[in-house]
Structures are given as structure tokens and as C-alpha cells.
Scaffold this motif. Structure first.
Motif, PDB file in Angstrom:
ATOM      1  N   LEU A 138      -7.298   7.497 -20.320  1.00 33.69           N
ATOM      2  CA  LEU A 138      -6.025   7.688 -19.641  1.00 33.69           C
ATOM      3  C   LEU A 138      -5.392   9.046 -19.907  1.00 33.69           C
ATOM      4  O   LEU A 138      -4.490   9.455 -19.188  1.00 33.69           O
ATOM      5  N   SER A 139      -5.859   9.756 -20.900  1.00 39.73           N
ATOM      6  CA  SER A 139      -5.167  10.958 -21.356  1.00 39.73           C
ATOM      7  C   SER A 139      -4.991  12.022 -20.279  1.00 39.73           C
ATOM      8  O   SER A 139      -4.026  12.775 -20.308  1.00 39.73           O
ATOM      9  N   ASP A 140      -5.884  12.083 -19.301  1.00 49.08           N
ATOM     10  CA  ASP A 140      -5.767  13.112 -18.265  1.00 49.08           C
ATOM     11  C   ASP A 140      -5.109  12.585 -16.988  1.00 49.08           C
ATOM     12  O   ASP A 140      -5.072  13.264 -15.982  1.00 49.08           O
ATOM     13  N   LYS A 141      -4.549  11.396 -17.032  1.00 50.16           N
ATOM     14  CA  LYS A 141      -3.918  10.790 -15.855  1.00 50.16           C
ATOM     15  C   LYS A 141      -2.403  10.888 -15.977  1.00 50.16           C
ATOM     16  O   LYS A 141      -1.847  10.827 -17.063  1.00 50.16           O
ATOM     17  N   ASP A 142      -1.723  11.018 -14.826  1.00 49.20           N
ATOM     18  CA  ASP A 142      -0.260  10.955 -14.816  1.00 49.20           C
ATOM     19  C   ASP A 142       0.203   9.523 -14.609  1.00 49.20           C
ATOM     20  O   ASP A 142       1.169   9.074 -15.208  1.00 49.20           O
ATOM     21  N   PHE A 143      -0.515   8.798 -13.730  1.00 46.67           N
ATOM     22  CA  PHE A 143      -0.133   7.423 -13.404  1.00 46.67           C
ATOM     23  C   PHE A 143      -1.382   6.659 -13.023  1.00 46.67           C
ATOM     24  O   PHE A 143      -2.265   7.191 -12.345  1.00 46.67           O
ATOM     25  N   GLU A 144      -1.440   5.406 -13.463  1.00 48.09           N
ATOM     26  CA  GLU A 144      -2.596   4.589 -13.112  1.00 48.09           C
ATOM     27  C   GLU A 144      -2.206   3.112 -13.187  1.00 48.09           C
ATOM     28  O   GLU A 144      -1.463   2.701 -14.070  1.00 48.09           O
ATOM     29  N   VAL A 145      -2.709   2.355 -12.229  1.00 52.91           N
ATOM     30  CA  VAL A 145      -2.542   0.903 -12.211  1.00 52.91           C
ATOM     31  C   VAL A 145      -3.932   0.311 -12.420  1.00 52.91           C
ATOM     32  O   VAL A 145      -4.881   0.678 -11.724  1.00 52.91           O
ATOM     33  N   ILE A 146      -4.038  -0.604 -13.386  1.00 51.00           N
ATOM     34  CA  ILE A 146      -5.329  -1.211 -13.710  1.00 51.00           C
ATOM     35  C   ILE A 146      -5.161  -2.729 -13.640  1.00 51.00           C
ATOM     36  O   ILE A 146      -4.308  -3.295 -14.318  1.00 51.00           O
ATOM     37  N   LEU A 147      -5.968  -3.360 -12.822  1.00 53.46           N
ATOM     38  CA  LEU A 147      -5.979  -4.817 -12.716  1.00 53.46           C
ATOM     39  C   LEU A 147      -7.172  -5.341 -13.508  1.00 53.46           C
ATOM     40  O   LEU A 147      -8.306  -4.927 -13.284  1.00 53.46           O
ATOM     41  N   ILE A 148      -6.897  -6.254 -14.419  1.00 53.59           N
ATOM     42  CA  ILE A 148      -7.941  -6.858 -15.250  1.00 53.59           C
ATOM     43  C   ILE A 148      -7.971  -8.351 -14.952  1.00 53.59           C
ATOM     44  O   ILE A 148      -6.938  -9.023 -14.976  1.00 53.59           O
ATOM     45  N   GLY A 149      -9.155  -8.851 -14.664  1.00 56.18           N
ATOM     46  CA  GLY A 149      -9.316 -10.266 -14.343  1.00 56.18           C
ATOM     47  C   GLY A 149      -9.280 -11.148 -15.580  1.00 56.18           C
ATOM     48  O   GLY A 149      -9.299 -10.670 -16.712  1.00 56.18           O
ATOM     49  N   LYS A 150      -9.255 -12.433 -15.355  1.00 57.12           N
ATOM     50  CA  LYS A 150      -9.241 -13.385 -16.459  1.00 57.12           C
ATOM     51  C   LYS A 150     -10.484 -13.264 -17.336  1.00 57.12           C
ATOM     52  O   LYS A 150     -10.448 -13.597 -18.517  1.00 57.12           O
ATOM     53  N   ASP A 151     -11.566 -12.767 -16.761  1.00 61.13           N
ATOM     54  CA  ASP A 151     -12.797 -12.586 -17.526  1.00 61.13           C
ATOM     55  C   ASP A 151     -12.772 -11.329 -18.390  1.00 61.13           C
ATOM     56  O   ASP A 151     -13.709 -11.066 -19.134  1.00 61.13           O
ATOM     57  N   GLY A 152     -11.698 -10.551 -18.295  1.00 64.91           N
ATOM     58  CA  GLY A 152     -11.580  -9.327 -19.088  1.00 64.91           C
ATOM     59  C   GLY A 152     -12.144  -8.092 -18.406  1.00 64.91           C
ATOM     60  O   GLY A 152     -12.057  -6.998 -18.952  1.00 64.91           O
ATOM     61  N   GLY A 153     -12.705  -8.260 -17.231  1.00 64.98           N
ATOM     62  CA  GLY A 153     -13.285  -7.124 -16.514  1.00 64.98           C
ATOM     63  C   GLY A 153     -12.261  -6.392 -15.664  1.00 64.98           C
ATOM     64  O   GLY A 153     -11.318  -7.006 -15.145  1.00 64.98           O
ATOM     65  N   ILE A 154     -12.457  -5.100 -15.534  1.00 71.98           N
ATOM     66  CA  ILE A 154     -11.567  -4.297 -14.687  1.00 71.98           C
ATOM     67  C   ILE A 154     -11.914  -4.580 -13.228  1.00 71.98           C
ATOM     68  O   ILE A 154     -13.062  -4.436 -12.813  1.00 71.98           O
ATOM     69  N   LYS A 155     -10.920  -4.986 -12.460  1.00 75.94           N
ATOM     70  CA  LYS A 155     -11.113  -5.333 -11.053  1.00 75.94           C
ATOM     71  C   LYS A 155     -10.641  -4.228 -10.120  1.00 75.94           C
ATOM     72  O   LYS A 155     -11.111  -4.130  -8.988  1.00 75.94           O
ATOM     73  N   LEU A 156      -9.709  -3.394 -10.578  1.00 73.96           N
ATOM     74  CA  LEU A 156      -9.166  -2.333  -9.728  1.00 73.96           C
ATOM     75  C   LEU A 156      -8.526  -1.267 -10.600  1.00 73.96           C
ATOM     76  O   LEU A 156      -7.850  -1.590 -11.582  1.00 73.96           O
ATOM     77  N   ILE A 157      -8.758  -0.029 -10.217  1.00 70.64           N
ATOM     78  CA  ILE A 157      -8.053   1.102 -10.816  1.00 70.64           C
ATOM     79  C   ILE A 157      -7.513   1.922  -9.662  1.00 70.64           C
ATOM     80  O   ILE A 157      -8.254   2.274  -8.744  1.00 70.64           O
ATOM     81  N   LYS A 158      -6.234   2.205  -9.716  1.00 70.11           N
ATOM     82  CA  LYS A 158      -5.600   2.948  -8.630  1.00 70.11           C
ATOM     83  C   LYS A 158      -4.671   3.994  -9.233  1.00 70.11           C
ATOM     84  O   LYS A 158      -3.967   3.704 -10.200  1.00 70.11           O
ATOM     85  N   ASN A 159      -4.648   5.181  -8.638  1.00 70.43           N
ATOM     86  CA  ASN A 159      -3.839   6.278  -9.171  1.00 70.43           C
ATOM     87  C   ASN A 159      -2.540   6.474  -8.412  1.00 70.43           C
ATOM     88  O   ASN A 159      -1.918   7.521  -8.533  1.00 70.43           O
ATOM     89  N   ASN A 160      -2.169   5.497  -7.608  1.00 67.21           N
ATOM     90  CA  ASN A 160      -0.892   5.571  -6.908  1.00 67.21           C
ATOM     91  C   ASN A 160      -0.336   4.160  -6.758  1.00 67.21           C
ATOM     92  O   ASN A 160      -0.939   3.195  -7.201  1.00 67.21           O
ATOM     93  N   LEU A 161       0.811   4.065  -6.132  1.00 65.79           N
ATOM     94  CA  LEU A 161       1.504   2.788  -6.006  1.00 65.79           C
ATOM     95  C   LEU A 161       0.609   1.709  -5.388  1.00 65.79           C
ATOM     96  O   LEU A 161      -0.099   1.965  -4.415  1.00 65.79           O
ATOM     97  N   LEU A 162       0.646   0.526  -5.974  1.00 66.16           N
ATOM     98  CA  LEU A 162      -0.121  -0.617  -5.487  1.00 66.16           C
ATOM     99  C   LEU A 162       0.862  -1.630  -4.913  1.00 66.16           C
ATOM    100  O   LEU A 162       1.546  -2.334  -5.671  1.00 66.16           O
ATOM    101  N   PRO A 163       0.976  -1.710  -3.585  1.00 69.64           N
ATOM    102  CA  PRO A 163       1.903  -2.679  -2.990  1.00 69.64           C
ATOM    103  C   PRO A 163       1.507  -4.110  -3.338  1.00 69.64           C
ATOM    104  O   PRO A 163       0.329  -4.436  -3.487  1.00 69.64           O
ATOM    105  N   ASN A 164       2.504  -4.969  -3.463  1.00 71.79           N
ATOM    106  CA  ASN A 164       2.228  -6.369  -3.788  1.00 71.79           C
ATOM    107  C   ASN A 164       1.299  -7.022  -2.779  1.00 71.79           C
ATOM    108  O   ASN A 164       0.445  -7.832  -3.157  1.00 71.79           O
TER     109      ASN A 164
END
Length: 144
Positions: free
Chosen positions: A95-121
Motif C-alpha cells: 500500500l505504501s505507493d498508493k494514495d487510495f485503495e478499496v480492498i474487498l476480502i471474502g469470507k475465505d480470506g481471499g482478495i476479491k477486488l482491489i480498486k483505486n477509486n470510489l466503489l459505489p455501493n
């Protein structure tokens, strides 16, 4: 033989240390996690993303979704309580070189989504609602 046993023991010890220092581990198989990372605690995108959450708390709860704000100051839960240090987040070095990031992690602990801008509901909920585990949860809810 002795060397390979020592190596295996060292690997297991490292795995256990990682599990203990990973603040996400208690949520595995219980909750989905949305991490909102911003280099600055008052980042505009972070505040907008937080507003998305604040306007849909019931929908997040219905999807077993917890939200954490991650910054250099640490990791804060939905109530603003510091629950862990940044080093307790297993992906913090990336994350150190990012300004903003949204990370979705599933119940299994795996990363499901990484987005560098707003994530609408609407987009977030559509992604979650297509997950096999979520589909099963919805089927069970409809049976009641």
C-alpha cells in the motif's frame, strides 16, 4: 532429514506468527471485509467511500460486511476504534505507493477486488451478491 524437519518447523512457526499478527484472521468464514486505505486520514475519496458505507449500514450488515479504515495511523473499525496497527495488515507493504485503495476480502480470506477509486455501493453489492457463498446465504434467507 534433520535439516528438512527444521525447515518445516520454521515454516509452520512463521505461518502461526502471521496468523496471530493478522487482524483479519478472526473474521475468516464469518465476515466479508472492506478495507478503505488512504495515505492521508482526511483523503477526499476515503471520506466519500465512508459516506457510501454510512448511507447503507443495513445492507452492509445483511451481507456480513465489516468496514475498516486503514492509514499510517493504524486500522480503525466502523466506530473509529483503533483495532490494529498497520503492520498487522498482511498487505500493508503493497500500500505504501498508493494514495487510495478499496480492498474487498471474502469470507475465505481471499482478495476479491482491489480498486483505486470510489466503489459505489451498487457495484460492491453486485460483486458480493454474485459470490457463491453469498448466493447460498440468500437462498437460505428466502427459505425462512
Amino acid at each position: 532429514m534433520r535439516r528438512s524437519i527444521w525447515t518445516i518447523t520454521a515454516i509452520i512457526a512463521c505461518m502461526e506468527m502471521n496468523a496471530q499478527s493478522n487482524f483479519l484472521e478472526p473474521f475468516r468464514w464469518e465476515k466479508r471485509i472492506l478495507l478503505l486505505y488512504a495515505a492521508q486520514a482526511h483523503d477526499e475519496q476515503l471520506l466519500l467511500q465512508w459516506d457510501q458505507y454510512a448511507g447503507a449500514v443495513a445492507e452492509y450488515s445483511n451481507r456480513d460486511l465489516r468496514v475498516f479504515r486503514v492509514s499510517q495511523a493504524g486500522i480503525l473499525d466502523e466506530q473509529g476504534n483503533r483495532v490494529a496497527s498497520l503492520q498487522d495488515f498482511p498487505y500493508y507493504q503493497s500500500l505504501s505507493d498508493k494514495d487510495f485503495e478499496v480492498i474487498l476480502i471474502g469470507k475465505d480470506g481471499g482478495i476479491k477486488l482491489i480498486k483505486n477509486n470510489l466503489l459505489p455501493n451498487t457495484e460492491l453489492f453486485a460483486i458480493i451478491d454474485r459470490m457463491p457463498m453469498r448466493m447460498e446465504e440468500m437462498r437460505r434467507q428466502n427459505r425462512k
